[in-house]
Scaffold this motif. Structure first.
Motif, PDB file in Angstrom:
ATOM      1  N   ARG A   1      40.314  46.838  42.070  1.00 27.23           N
ATOM      2  CA  ARG A   1      39.849  46.178  40.843  1.00 27.23           C
ATOM      3  C   ARG A   1      38.349  46.331  40.631  1.00 27.23           C
ATOM      4  NH1 ARG A   1      43.546  41.857  42.715  1.00 27.23           N
ATOM      5  NH2 ARG A   1      45.519  42.167  41.611  1.00 27.23           N
TER       6      ARG A   1
ATOM      7  N   TYR B   1      49.195  48.863  39.827  1.00 24.28           N
ATOM      8  CA  TYR B   1      48.909  47.781  38.875  1.00 24.28           C
ATOM      9  C   TYR B   1      47.451  47.353  38.951  1.00 24.28           C
ATOM     10  CZ  TYR B   1      50.390  43.832  35.943  1.00 24.28           C
ATOM     11  OH  TYR B   1      50.579  42.952  34.903  1.00 24.28           O
TER      12      TYR B   1
ATOM     13  N   LEU C   1      45.123  50.674  37.561  1.00 20.99           N
ATOM     14  CA  LEU C   1      45.329  51.261  36.238  1.00 20.99           C
ATOM     15  C   LEU C   1      44.519  50.604  35.111  1.00 20.99           C
ATOM     16  CD1 LEU C   1      46.877  53.638  35.136  1.00 20.99           C
ATOM     17  CD2 LEU C   1      48.838  52.133  34.755  1.00 20.99           C
ATOM     18  N   PRO C   2      44.390  49.275  35.064  1.00 21.01           N
ATOM     19  CA  PRO C   2      43.637  48.694  33.940  1.00 21.01           C
ATOM     20  C   PRO C   2      42.205  49.219  33.832  1.00 21.01           C
ATOM     21  CG  PRO C   2      44.914  47.003  35.025  1.00 21.01           C
ATOM     22  CD  PRO C   2      45.031  48.217  35.879  1.00 21.01           C
ATOM     23  N   GLY C   3      41.508  49.340  34.959  1.00 14.60           N
ATOM     24  CA  GLY C   3      40.150  49.864  34.931  1.00 14.60           C
ATOM     25  C   GLY C   3      40.099  51.307  34.475  1.00 14.60           C
TER      26      GLY C   3
ATOM     27  N   ARG D   1      42.227  52.768  32.440  1.00  8.45           N
ATOM     28  CA  ARG D   1      42.482  52.794  31.001  1.00  8.45           C
ATOM     29  C   ARG D   1      41.248  52.330  30.216  1.00  8.45           C
ATOM     30  NH1 ARG D   1      48.188  50.158  29.491  1.00  8.45           N
ATOM     31  NH2 ARG D   1      47.551  51.024  27.469  1.00  8.45           N
ATOM     32  N   GLU D   2      40.564  51.340  30.749  1.00  5.28           N
ATOM     33  CA  GLU D   2      39.368  50.837  30.074  1.00  5.28           C
ATOM     34  C   GLU D   2      38.278  51.896  30.011  1.00  5.28           C
ATOM     35  OE1 GLU D   2      36.052  47.298  30.748  1.00  5.28           O
ATOM     36  OE2 GLU D   2      38.077  47.052  31.566  1.00  5.28           O
TER      37      GLU D   2
ATOM     38  N   HIS E   1      38.909  55.116  30.246  1.00  5.73           N
ATOM     39  CA  HIS E   1      39.530  56.323  29.695  1.00  5.73           C
ATOM     40  C   HIS E   1      39.388  57.521  30.635  1.00  5.73           C
ATOM     41  CE1 HIS E   1      40.261  54.310  25.901  1.00  5.73           C
ATOM     42  NE2 HIS E   1      39.000  53.913  25.880  1.00  5.73           N
TER      43      HIS E   1
ATOM     44  N   VAL F   1      51.252  55.115  29.851  1.00  4.59           N
ATOM     45  CA  VAL F   1      49.791  55.061  29.793  1.00  4.59           C
ATOM     46  C   VAL F   1      49.262  55.519  28.436  1.00  4.59           C
ATOM     47  CG1 VAL F   1      47.680  56.095  30.696  1.00  4.59           C
ATOM     48  CG2 VAL F   1      49.404  55.236  32.268  1.00  4.59           C
TER      49      VAL F   1
ATOM     50  N   ASP G   1      47.293  57.845  27.517  1.00  5.91           N
ATOM     51  CA  ASP G   1      45.886  58.255  27.477  1.00  5.91           C
ATOM     52  C   ASP G   1      45.802  59.583  28.206  1.00  5.91           C
ATOM     53  OD1 ASP G   1      43.159  58.728  27.951  1.00  5.91           O
ATOM     54  OD2 ASP G   1      42.686  56.595  28.014  1.00  5.91           O
TER      55      ASP G   1
END
Length: 252
Positions: free
Chosen positions: A74, A116, A119-121, A123-124, A126, A163, A165
């Motif tokens: 994270r 999990y 992935l959010p970071g 995507r943020e 890109h 995703v 992206d």
């Protein structure tokens, strides 16, 4: 500086990924259970490639171990290689259920949770990539091991599709027999496996990174295993089960 986190990083395919990624100049976070081996591997990589190497001792069969790696992910990484894994000695009813559950914890729950977390970071920002190491066994019938790797393939394909992206890639890597400590640790007798079916860990890591860059979602390194996977789609499932249960399943 771009950073890659690799689980099961002290030997075999994980160590090959660490060398190949360090060669590209990325900093590393190495995850494994053995602190001494982690420190030795980190020192070698720092000396040979001049990269920053962080060590993170963690047992991915335990909640605390998974949580520690989740926390690090994270904070942000550019590449995650979910490589940690193992095999159990014996067929299904010969293996204690606790050992099978431990395998599922490492092969499935840890892969899900770490993906999990990372992935959010990605995507943020890109950008980023995730390689989930599965196996050719995912396409055959090989007990809990094969079933867990089939889950990794299906999960990775699904996440790659969701995703949406082009700069964030998720891929399942499906090698066959690779010269590593894996079979020795599982006490497998591999003397009957033809040499043509054995792969080099460094070649597997090289092929995987090339396929990830190209956006491949399921990477099967080497022509011989591409042929095995292709043929498995046309062979009756009961015959696949009989053949695969006899191949590489003999134990000392």
């Amino acid at each position: 500086m771009p950073t890659a986190l690799i689980t099961g990083a002290t030997a075999g395919i994980g160590a090959a990924f660490a060398r190949r990624i360090a060669k590209d100049g990325l900093d590393l976070v190495l995850v494994a259970r053995n602190v001494e081996k982690l420190n030795e591997k980190a020192e070698t990589l720092r000396r040979d490639y001049g990269v920053s190497v962080e060590v993170l001792p963690a047992d991915l069969a335990e909640d605390d171990g998974i949580a520690a790696v989740e926390e690090r992910l994270r904070q942000g990484v550019d590449l995650l290689v979910n490589n940690a894994g193992f095999g159990n000695q014996g067929t299904f009813l010969e293996v204690p259920v606790e050992a099978e559950l431990r395998m599922l914890k490492v092969h499935c729950e840890a892969v899900l949770r770490l993906t999990y977390a990372a992935l959010p970071g990605m995507r943020e920002r890109h950008r980023g990539g995730i390689i989930n190491v599965a196996s050719v066994a995912a396409f055959l019938t090989r007990g809990t091991y094969g079933a867990s790797k089939a889950w990794v393939v299906s999960f990775s394909q699904s996440i790659a599709h969701e995703v949406k992206d082009p700069n964030v890639k998720v891929m399942a890597l499906c090698p066959g027999f690779v010269h590593t400590e894996f079979h020795e640790r599982a006490k497998m007798d591999t003397s009957g496996i033809p040499e043509v079916l054995w792969l080099d860990a460094d070649d597997v890591a090289e092929a995987a990174l090339k396929d990830l860059k190209k956006g491949v979602r399921v990477s099967v390194p080497s022509p011989q295993y591409k042929a095995v996977v292709g043929l498995s789609k046309f062979v009756p499932r009961n015959l696949v089960g009989k053949v695969s249960s006899r191949t590489g399943r003999r134990y000392d």
